[in-house]
Design a protein around this motif. Structure first.
Motif, PDB file in Angstrom:
ATOM      1  N   ASN A   1       5.203   0.670  -3.390  1.00  0.00           N
ATOM      2  CA  ASN A   1       4.150  -0.305  -3.110  1.00  0.00           C
ATOM      3  C   ASN A   1       4.477  -1.625  -3.813  1.00  0.00           C
ATOM      4  O   ASN A   1       4.302  -1.743  -5.026  1.00  0.00           O
ATOM      5  CB  ASN A   1       2.805   0.255  -3.585  1.00  0.00           C
ATOM      6  CG  ASN A   1       1.650  -0.681  -3.265  1.00  0.00           C
ATOM      7  OD1 ASN A   1       1.841  -1.770  -2.718  1.00  0.00           O
ATOM      8  ND2 ASN A   1       0.449  -0.251  -3.622  1.00  0.00           N
TER       9      ASN A   1
ATOM     10  N   GLN B   1      -0.780   6.791   2.793  1.00  0.00           N
ATOM     11  CA  GLN B   1      -2.178   7.132   3.101  1.00  0.00           C
ATOM     12  C   GLN B   1      -2.997   5.883   3.397  1.00  0.00           C
ATOM     13  O   GLN B   1      -3.828   5.866   4.288  1.00  0.00           O
ATOM     14  CB  GLN B   1      -2.826   7.893   1.932  1.00  0.00           C
ATOM     15  CG  GLN B   1      -2.390   9.348   1.782  1.00  0.00           C
ATOM     16  CD  GLN B   1      -0.962   9.458   1.253  1.00  0.00           C
ATOM     17  OE1 GLN B   1      -0.546   8.699   0.375  1.00  0.00           O
ATOM     18  NE2 GLN B   1      -0.191  10.386   1.799  1.00  0.00           N
ATOM     19  N   PHE B   2      -2.733   4.806   2.613  1.00  0.00           N
ATOM     20  CA  PHE B   2      -3.502   3.576   2.773  1.00  0.00           C
ATOM     21  C   PHE B   2      -2.604   2.342   2.822  1.00  0.00           C
ATOM     22  O   PHE B   2      -2.497   1.611   1.839  1.00  0.00           O
ATOM     23  CB  PHE B   2      -4.520   3.424   1.629  1.00  0.00           C
ATOM     24  CG  PHE B   2      -5.551   4.516   1.576  1.00  0.00           C
ATOM     25  CD1 PHE B   2      -6.613   4.534   2.480  1.00  0.00           C
ATOM     26  CD2 PHE B   2      -5.451   5.530   0.634  1.00  0.00           C
ATOM     27  CE1 PHE B   2      -7.557   5.559   2.436  1.00  0.00           C
ATOM     28  CE2 PHE B   2      -6.393   6.554   0.586  1.00  0.00           C
ATOM     29  CZ  PHE B   2      -7.440   6.576   1.493  1.00  0.00           C
ATOM     30  N   PRO B   3      -1.978   2.138   3.962  1.00  0.00           N
ATOM     31  CA  PRO B   3      -1.185   0.914   4.105  1.00  0.00           C
ATOM     32  C   PRO B   3      -2.117  -0.296   3.980  1.00  0.00           C
ATOM     33  O   PRO B   3      -3.239  -0.276   4.481  1.00  0.00           O
ATOM     34  CB  PRO B   3      -0.618   1.018   5.528  1.00  0.00           C
ATOM     35  CG  PRO B   3      -0.751   2.452   5.919  1.00  0.00           C
ATOM     36  CD  PRO B   3      -1.946   2.968   5.186  1.00  0.00           C
ATOM     37  N   GLN B   4      -1.648  -1.329   3.288  1.00  0.00           N
ATOM     38  CA  GLN B   4      -2.518  -2.489   3.077  1.00  0.00           C
ATOM     39  C   GLN B   4      -2.094  -3.698   3.902  1.00  0.00           C
ATOM     40  O   GLN B   4      -2.466  -4.834   3.599  1.00  0.00           O
ATOM     41  CB  GLN B   4      -2.599  -2.804   1.586  1.00  0.00           C
ATOM     42  CG  GLN B   4      -3.388  -1.713   0.865  1.00  0.00           C
ATOM     43  CD  GLN B   4      -3.635  -2.018  -0.583  1.00  0.00           C
ATOM     44  OE1 GLN B   4      -3.937  -3.144  -0.951  1.00  0.00           O
ATOM     45  NE2 GLN B   4      -3.496  -1.004  -1.427  1.00  0.00           N
ATOM     46  N   CYS B   5      -1.309  -3.423   4.943  1.00  0.00           N
ATOM     47  CA  CYS B   5      -0.936  -4.476   5.879  1.00  0.00           C
ATOM     48  C   CYS B   5      -0.558  -3.779   7.181  1.00  0.00           C
ATOM     49  O   CYS B   5       0.019  -2.682   7.151  1.00  0.00           O
ATOM     50  CB  CYS B   5       0.241  -5.263   5.333  1.00  0.00           C
ATOM     51  SG  CYS B   5       0.959  -6.403   6.545  1.00  0.00           S
TER      52      CYS B   5
ATOM     53  N   GLY C   1       1.757  -0.490   7.955  1.00  0.00           N
ATOM     54  CA  GLY C   1       1.133   0.634   8.659  1.00  0.00           C
ATOM     55  C   GLY C   1       1.965   1.052   9.860  1.00  0.00           C
ATOM     56  O   GLY C   1       2.171   2.247  10.101  1.00  0.00           O
TER      57      GLY C   1
ATOM     58  N   GLY D   1       0.836  -1.194   0.000  1.00  0.00           N
ATOM     59  CA  GLY D   1       0.000   0.000   0.000  1.00  0.00           C
ATOM     60  C   GLY D   1       0.867   1.239   0.000  1.00  0.00           C
ATOM     61  O   GLY D   1       2.046   1.190  -0.381  1.00  0.00           O
ATOM     62  N   ASN D   2       0.295   2.364   0.427  1.00  0.00           N
ATOM     63  CA  ASN D   2       1.072   3.604   0.494  1.00  0.00           C
ATOM     64  C   ASN D   2       0.860   4.262   1.854  1.00  0.00           C
ATOM     65  O   ASN D   2       0.130   3.723   2.697  1.00  0.00           O
ATOM     66  CB  ASN D   2       0.707   4.535  -0.675  1.00  0.00           C
ATOM     67  CG  ASN D   2      -0.776   4.878  -0.689  1.00  0.00           C
ATOM     68  OD1 ASN D   2      -1.361   5.154   0.361  1.00  0.00           O
ATOM     69  ND2 ASN D   2      -1.385   4.845  -1.867  1.00  0.00           N
TER      70      ASN D   2
END
Ligand SMILES: N[C@@H](CCC(=O)N[C@@H](CS)C(=O)NCC(=O)O)C(=O)O
Ligand code: FES
Length: 102
Positions: free
Chosen positions: A51, A25-29, A33, A22-23
């Motif tokens: 990402n 702003q929006f970590p995807q793990c 995060g 993710g990034n």
């Protein structure tokens, strides 16, 4: 450019690089995060992030590059520092703040 050369180029042309899922702003793990939160707590608001979910070659390539099996991966001044556990330990000891200040 092959993947290893591409990774070298990325980590050597940006002082702080986080390979993550993710990034910022929006970590995807959760691990990614946590890495972002720690960088922010150290005053690094805009780390260069990559990402790995968008590039399978990079996702596997960074594991080989650092000889480290997981994401996230933090690099400072071209050098591999560690994943989220190492970042947490270094943050708690104050070492990470020192490193990122320099
Ligand atoms: N304890 C690790 C946690 C990271 C981790 O376990 N990452 C896993 C799940 S996100 C991973 O990268 N697996 C390989 C992959 O997804 O390609 C750390 O300190 O960073
Ligand atoms: S994506 Fe499942 S633990 Fe990171």
């Amino acid at each position: 450019m092959d993947t290893q050369a591409q990774i070298k180029e990325i980590v050597e042309s940006n002082p702080v690089v986080l390979f993550m899922k993710g990034n910022a702003q929006f970590p995807q793990c959760g691990f990614s995060g946590r890495a972002i939160q720690i960088l922010q707590a150290c005053g690094v608001d805009k780390p260069h992030t990559v990402n790995v979910l968008e590039d399978q070659d990079i996702r596997e390539g960074v594991k080989a590059y650092a000889n480290w099996p997981t994401i996230p991966q933090l690099y400072v001044n071209g050098e591999f520092i560690g994943g989220s556990d190492i970042m947490t330990e270094m943050y708690q000891s104050g070492e990470l703040q020192q490193l990122l200040k320099a």
